[in-house]
Design a protein around this motif. Structure first.
Motif, PDB file in Angstrom:
ATOM      1  N   GLY A  70       0.793  -1.224   0.000  1.00 52.14           N
ATOM      2  CA  GLY A  70       0.000   0.000   0.000  1.00 52.14           C
ATOM      3  C   GLY A  70       0.824   1.271   0.000  1.00 52.14           C
ATOM      4  N   ASN A  71       2.157   1.170  -0.250  1.00 48.30           N
ATOM      5  CA  ASN A  71       2.940   2.406  -0.249  1.00 48.30           C
ATOM      6  C   ASN A  71       2.619   3.248  -1.473  1.00 48.30           C
ATOM      7  OD1 ASN A  71       4.284   1.244  -2.380  1.00 48.30           O
ATOM      8  ND2 ASN A  71       6.273   1.212  -1.404  1.00 48.30           N
ATOM      9  N   ASN A  72       2.873   4.527  -1.388  1.00 43.36           N
ATOM     10  CA  ASN A  72       2.580   5.427  -2.499  1.00 43.36           C
ATOM     11  C   ASN A  72       3.811   6.254  -2.845  1.00 43.36           C
ATOM     12  OD1 ASN A  72       2.637   6.943  -0.238  1.00 43.36           O
ATOM     13  ND2 ASN A  72       0.665   7.947  -0.534  1.00 43.36           N
ATOM     14  N   VAL A  73       4.953   5.596  -2.878  1.00 43.74           N
ATOM     15  CA  VAL A  73       6.201   6.305  -3.149  1.00 43.74           C
ATOM     16  C   VAL A  73       6.225   6.835  -4.575  1.00 43.74           C
ATOM     17  CG1 VAL A  73       8.695   6.019  -3.316  1.00 43.74           C
ATOM     18  CG2 VAL A  73       7.465   4.988  -1.440  1.00 43.74           C
ATOM     19  N   GLY A  74       5.804   6.024  -5.536  1.00 48.56           N
ATOM     20  CA  GLY A  74       5.857   6.462  -6.925  1.00 48.56           C
ATOM     21  C   GLY A  74       4.717   7.382  -7.311  1.00 48.56           C
ATOM     22  N   ASP A  75       3.704   7.465  -6.497  1.00 44.08           N
ATOM     23  CA  ASP A  75       2.526   8.263  -6.824  1.00 44.08           C
ATOM     24  C   ASP A  75       2.522   9.540  -5.977  1.00 44.08           C
ATOM     25  OD1 ASP A  75       0.291   8.808  -8.211  1.00 44.08           O
ATOM     26  OD2 ASP A  75      -0.988   7.344  -7.201  1.00 44.08           O
ATOM     27  N   TYR A  76       3.525  10.385  -6.217  1.00 45.91           N
ATOM     28  CA  TYR A  76       3.715  11.540  -5.343  1.00 45.91           C
ATOM     29  C   TYR A  76       2.597  12.556  -5.455  1.00 45.91           C
ATOM     30  CZ  TYR A  76       5.540  13.761  -9.537  1.00 45.91           C
ATOM     31  OH  TYR A  76       5.697  14.262 -10.790  1.00 45.91           O
ATOM     32  N   ARG A  77       1.935  12.659  -6.585  1.00 43.11           N
ATOM     33  CA  ARG A  77       0.836  13.631  -6.703  1.00 43.11           C
ATOM     34  C   ARG A  77      -0.341  13.225  -5.836  1.00 43.11           C
ATOM     35  NH1 ARG A  77       2.158  17.606  -9.895  1.00 43.11           N
ATOM     36  NH2 ARG A  77       3.311  17.237 -11.799  1.00 43.11           N
TER      37      ARG A  77
END
Length: 83
Positions: A70-77
């Motif tokens: 569930g990480n959102n490292v690549g989805d910074y927006r």
């Protein structure tokens, strides 16, 4: 201009620099106006009480997974909430 006047001007530079430094230090530090939490705040300790039950939710053992689910490292927006 006599030698006393020149010596006065030479001494005026470092003296004014020291005065400016002290003034800025006092302005930004506010050591005489700061709140001393340890001496001015009264903290009353109470015994720790547990309300309800602690339920175990999830457990991960070992190091097989290289990423957190569930990480959102690549989805910074998506991470930055703009108003």
């Amino acid at each position: 201009m006599d030698s006393d006047g020149i010596l006065f001007l030479l001494a005026l530079g470092p003296a004014s620099a020291a005065g400016l430094y002290w003034m800025l230090y006092r302005y930004y530090r506010n050591t005489d106006k700061s709140h001393h939490f340890e001496s001015e705040t009264e903290v009353k300790a109470q015994p720790v009480t547990g309300v309800g039950e602690d339920a175990k939710v999830n457990e991960i053992r070992g190091t097989q997974e290289t990423q957190i689910r569930g990480n959102n490292v690549g989805d910074y927006r998506k991470r930055v909430q703009r108003t």
